[in-house]
Design a protein around this motif. Structure first.
Motif, short mmCIF file in Angstrom:
data_model
loop_
_atom_site.label_atom_id
_atom_site.label_comp_id
_atom_site.label_asym_id
_atom_site.label_seq_id
_atom_site.Cartn_x
_atom_site.Cartn_y
_atom_site.Cartn_z
N ILE A 1 0.84 -1.20 0.00
CA ILE A 1 0.00 0.00 0.00
C ILE A 1 0.87 1.25 0.00
CG2 ILE A 1 -1.67 1.33 1.36
CD1 ILE A 1 -2.82 -1.38 2.29
N ILE B 1 1.00 4.15 -2.96
CA ILE B 1 0.75 5.57 -2.67
C ILE B 1 1.95 6.41 -3.10
CG2 ILE B 1 0.47 7.23 -0.79
CD1 ILE B 1 -1.25 5.13 0.61
N VAL C 1 -3.50 2.36 8.48
CA VAL C 1 -4.06 1.27 7.70
C VAL C 1 -5.01 0.52 8.60
CG1 VAL C 1 -3.60 -0.84 6.42
CG2 VAL C 1 -1.97 1.03 6.34
N LEU D 1 1.59 7.58 4.06
CA LEU D 1 0.57 6.71 4.65
C LEU D 1 0.56 6.96 6.15
CD1 LEU D 1 -1.42 4.38 4.11
CD2 LEU D 1 0.45 2.83 4.60
#
Length: 118
Positions: free
Chosen positions: A82, A86, A99, A96
């Motif tokens: 992830i 990004i 999550v 980030l």
């Protein structure tokens, strides 16, 4: 109509179609040669101009981003994937922060599909 005029019309049509195809081929080939010549001139102009050494600006100091808050049960490789997505999509200007698992989107989509007005 007699058979002679039908044959003449058919042959005239075939000859006309092939003549136009040959003309189109010639036009496309000519355009290709023109654009190739333009590209060669541009490449020669770029190669002929010597570049002056540019002063490189100092690299900006990047602060280490804090580790994202990860909900329990989410594997580290998923978080890494992830974060990489990004970073790749935002050219490094997004980070980030957290999550967490979301509700099952498929059940919500099914409800919306069956209850949607006509």
């Amino acid at each position: 109509m007699n058979l002679g005029s039908d044959v003449v019309i058919t042959i005239t049509g075939i000859v006309l179609v092939f003549a136009i195809l040959v003309l189109l081929m010639a036009i496309v080939t000519l355009e290709g040669k023109i654009f190739d010549g333009m590209n060669v001139k541009k490449a020669a102009a770029k190669a002929a101009v010597p570049k002056a050494p540019e002063a490189k600006p100092a690299a900006p100091v990047q602060q280490a981003a804090p580790a994202p808050v990860v909900e329990e049960g989410i594997p580290g490789d998923v978080v890494a994937a992830i974060m990489a997505a990004i970073h790749a999509m935002g050219n490094g200007k997004y980070t980030l922060k957290a999550v967490r698992r979301s509700r099952n989107g498929w059940s919500k989509a099914g409800v919306n599909d069956t209850t949607a007005p006509f």
